[in-house]
Scaffold this motif. Structure first.
Motif, PDB file in Angstrom:
ATOM      1  N   ASP A 294      35.962  26.894  28.925  1.00  0.00           N
ATOM      2  CA  ASP A 294      35.045  27.311  29.988  1.00  0.00           C
ATOM      3  C   ASP A 294      35.190  26.443  31.236  1.00  0.00           C
ATOM      4  O   ASP A 294      34.561  26.727  32.257  1.00  0.00           O
ATOM      5  CB  ASP A 294      33.595  27.240  29.502  1.00  0.00           C
ATOM      6  N   THR A 295      35.983  25.406  31.153  1.00  0.00           N
ATOM      7  CA  THR A 295      36.208  24.524  32.298  1.00  0.00           C
ATOM      8  C   THR A 295      36.822  25.300  33.453  1.00  0.00           C
ATOM      9  O   THR A 295      37.864  25.947  33.297  1.00  0.00           O
ATOM     10  CB  THR A 295      37.125  23.356  31.909  1.00  0.00           C
ATOM     11  N   ALA A 296      36.164  25.258  34.604  1.00  0.00           N
ATOM     12  CA  ALA A 296      36.609  26.019  35.769  1.00  0.00           C
ATOM     13  C   ALA A 296      35.676  25.732  36.938  1.00  0.00           C
ATOM     14  O   ALA A 296      34.603  25.143  36.765  1.00  0.00           O
ATOM     15  CB  ALA A 296      36.603  27.517  35.476  1.00  0.00           C
ATOM     16  N   VAL A 297      36.093  26.165  38.105  1.00  0.00           N
ATOM     17  CA  VAL A 297      35.187  26.251  39.246  1.00  0.00           C
ATOM     18  C   VAL A 297      34.503  27.613  39.166  1.00  0.00           C
ATOM     19  O   VAL A 297      35.174  28.644  39.054  1.00  0.00           O
ATOM     20  CB  VAL A 297      35.928  26.106  40.581  1.00  0.00           C
ATOM     21  N   TYR A 298      33.182  27.599  39.202  1.00  0.00           N
ATOM     22  CA  TYR A 298      32.393  28.819  39.093  1.00  0.00           C
ATOM     23  C   TYR A 298      31.908  29.237  40.484  1.00  0.00           C
ATOM     24  O   TYR A 298      31.348  28.420  41.225  1.00  0.00           O
ATOM     25  CB  TYR A 298      31.213  28.605  38.163  1.00  0.00           C
ATOM     26  N   TYR A 299      32.130  30.505  40.795  1.00  0.00           N
ATOM     27  CA  TYR A 299      31.764  31.062  42.092  1.00  0.00           C
ATOM     28  C   TYR A 299      30.730  32.167  41.912  1.00  0.00           C
ATOM     29  O   TYR A 299      30.846  32.991  40.986  1.00  0.00           O
ATOM     30  CB  TYR A 299      32.981  31.667  42.778  1.00  0.00           C
ATOM     31  N   CYS A 300      29.755  32.220  42.822  1.00  0.00           N
ATOM     32  CA  CYS A 300      28.873  33.373  42.849  1.00  0.00           C
ATOM     33  C   CYS A 300      29.304  34.314  43.967  1.00  0.00           C
ATOM     34  O   CYS A 300      29.895  33.882  44.957  1.00  0.00           O
ATOM     35  CB  CYS A 300      27.409  32.962  43.017  1.00  0.00           C
ATOM     36  N   ALA A 301      29.021  35.577  43.772  1.00  0.00           N
ATOM     37  CA  ALA A 301      29.447  36.608  44.703  1.00  0.00           C
ATOM     38  C   ALA A 301      28.366  37.679  44.794  1.00  0.00           C
ATOM     39  O   ALA A 301      27.568  37.847  43.872  1.00  0.00           O
ATOM     40  CB  ALA A 301      30.757  37.233  44.248  1.00  0.00           C
ATOM     41  N   ALA A 302      28.383  38.410  45.917  1.00  0.00           N
ATOM     42  CA  ALA A 302      27.369  39.443  46.138  1.00  0.00           C
ATOM     43  C   ALA A 302      27.957  40.612  46.899  1.00  0.00           C
ATOM     44  O   ALA A 302      28.900  40.452  47.688  1.00  0.00           O
ATOM     45  CB  ALA A 302      26.186  38.859  46.912  1.00  0.00           C
ATOM     46  N   ASP A 303      27.402  41.786  46.619  1.00  0.00           N
ATOM     47  CA  ASP A 303      27.780  42.970  47.390  1.00  0.00           C
ATOM     48  C   ASP A 303      26.593  43.928  47.432  1.00  0.00           C
ATOM     49  O   ASP A 303      25.936  44.117  46.416  1.00  0.00           O
ATOM     50  CB  ASP A 303      28.994  43.668  46.784  1.00  0.00           C
ATOM     51  N   PRO A 304      26.332  44.537  48.576  1.00  0.00           N
ATOM     52  CA  PRO A 304      25.162  45.405  48.708  1.00  0.00           C
ATOM     53  C   PRO A 304      25.322  46.764  48.028  1.00  0.00           C
ATOM     54  O   PRO A 304      24.328  47.456  47.821  1.00  0.00           O
ATOM     55  CB  PRO A 304      25.016  45.578  50.216  1.00  0.00           C
ATOM     56  N   VAL A 305      26.563  47.123  47.702  1.00  0.00           N
ATOM     57  CA  VAL A 305      26.789  48.471  47.167  1.00  0.00           C
ATOM     58  C   VAL A 305      27.536  48.441  45.833  1.00  0.00           C
ATOM     59  O   VAL A 305      27.126  49.075  44.864  1.00  0.00           O
ATOM     60  CB  VAL A 305      27.593  49.329  48.173  1.00  0.00           C
ATOM     61  N   ARG A 306      28.619  47.679  45.781  1.00  0.00           N
ATOM     62  CA  ARG A 306      29.509  47.739  44.632  1.00  0.00           C
ATOM     63  C   ARG A 306      29.057  46.853  43.484  1.00  0.00           C
ATOM     64  O   ARG A 306      28.476  45.785  43.707  1.00  0.00           O
ATOM     65  CB  ARG A 306      30.925  47.370  45.089  1.00  0.00           C
ATOM     66  N   TYR A 307      29.329  47.319  42.279  1.00  0.00           N
ATOM     67  CA  TYR A 307      28.955  46.621  41.049  1.00  0.00           C
ATOM     68  C   TYR A 307      30.156  46.703  40.129  1.00  0.00           C
ATOM     69  O   TYR A 307      30.639  47.788  39.816  1.00  0.00           O
ATOM     70  CB  TYR A 307      27.754  47.322  40.403  1.00  0.00           C
ATOM     71  N   GLY A 308      30.663  45.559  39.697  1.00  0.00           N
ATOM     72  CA  GLY A 308      31.800  45.638  38.796  1.00  0.00           C
ATOM     73  C   GLY A 308      32.382  44.284  38.480  1.00  0.00           C
ATOM     74  O   GLY A 308      31.807  43.242  38.801  1.00  0.00           O
ATOM     75  N   VAL A 309      33.581  44.309  37.882  1.00  0.00           N
ATOM     76  CA  VAL A 309      34.183  43.105  37.338  1.00  0.00           C
ATOM     77  C   VAL A 309      35.393  42.640  38.127  1.00  0.00           C
ATOM     78  O   VAL A 309      36.059  41.683  37.738  1.00  0.00           O
ATOM     79  CB  VAL A 309      34.572  43.329  35.862  1.00  0.00           C
ATOM     80  N   VAL A 310      35.673  43.294  39.215  1.00  0.00           N
ATOM     81  CA  VAL A 310      36.879  43.010  39.994  1.00  0.00           C
ATOM     82  C   VAL A 310      36.543  42.118  41.177  1.00  0.00           C
ATOM     83  O   VAL A 310      35.579  42.377  41.917  1.00  0.00           O
ATOM     84  CB  VAL A 310      37.518  44.324  40.482  1.00  0.00           C
ATOM     85  N   VAL A 311      37.341  41.088  41.370  1.00  0.00           N
ATOM     86  CA  VAL A 311      37.112  40.134  42.465  1.00  0.00           C
ATOM     87  C   VAL A 311      37.011  40.845  43.813  1.00  0.00           C
ATOM     88  O   VAL A 311      36.132  40.543  44.624  1.00  0.00           O
ATOM     89  CB  VAL A 311      38.250  39.089  42.501  1.00  0.00           C
ATOM     90  N   GLY A 312      37.877  41.789  44.051  1.00  0.00           N
ATOM     91  CA  GLY A 312      37.952  42.455  45.340  1.00  0.00           C
ATOM     92  C   GLY A 312      36.768  43.322  45.702  1.00  0.00           C
ATOM     93  O   GLY A 312      36.666  43.781  46.840  1.00  0.00           O
ATOM     94  N   LEU A 313      35.850  43.555  44.760  1.00  0.00           N
ATOM     95  CA  LEU A 313      34.679  44.381  45.046  1.00  0.00           C
ATOM     96  C   LEU A 313      33.645  43.656  45.896  1.00  0.00           C
ATOM     97  O   LEU A 313      32.805  44.291  46.527  1.00  0.00           O
ATOM     98  CB  LEU A 313      34.020  44.816  43.741  1.00  0.00           C
ATOM     99  N   TYR A 314      33.696  42.352  45.899  1.00  0.00           N
ATOM    100  CA  TYR A 314      32.606  41.561  46.478  1.00  0.00           C
ATOM    101  C   TYR A 314      32.976  41.008  47.850  1.00  0.00           C
ATOM    102  O   TYR A 314      34.022  40.384  48.030  1.00  0.00           O
ATOM    103  CB  TYR A 314      32.224  40.430  45.517  1.00  0.00           C
TER     104      TYR A 314
END
Length: 122
Positions: free
Chosen positions: A89-109
């Motif tokens: 689980d060691t990693a840099v953790y990032y939070c992300a947000a999008d007003p419309v899209r919901y999903g598991v792909v980095v490019g959605l946010y």
């Protein structure tokens, strides 16, 4: 919206941490929000996502049953409770947000925080 992730640190295997993602500029109730992580030398990968209302959540198989995503729209903050942590689980953790899209792909946010480092090691 601006996002600020915090709460990372060094923890032993089997331990717990809670990450926070504080938003400013806009209310997070308008956004679906997610956590991603990036380990050294690897691509950024999906961890968990929560809908704008909190009524829907999804998790990567690798964290299902150990991590819990939540949000407090009144505090304009999202959380990731991480239990039974493993060295992988060691990693840099990032939070992300999008007003419309919901999903598991980095490019959605469209909106990203700066990341917080989680190190799981004895």
């Amino acid at each position: 919206v601006q996002l600020q992730a915090s709460g990372g640190g060094l923890v032993q295997p089997g331990g717990s941490l809670r990450l926070s993602c504080a938003a400013s500029g806009r209310t997070i109730s308008e956004y679906n929000m997610a956590w991603f992580r990036q380990a050294p030398g690897k691509e950024r990968e999906f961890v968990a996502v929560i809908s704008w209302s909190g009524g829907r959540t999804d998790y990567a198989d690798s964290v299902k049953g150990r991590f819990a995503i939540s949000r407090d729209n009144a505090k304009n903050t999202m959380y990731l409770q991480m239990n039974s942590l493993k060295p992988e689980d060691t990693a840099v953790y990032y939070c992300a947000a999008d007003p419309v899209r919901y999903g598991v792909v980095v490019g959605l946010y469209d909106y990203w925080g700066q990341g917080t480092l989680v190190t799981v090691s004895s």
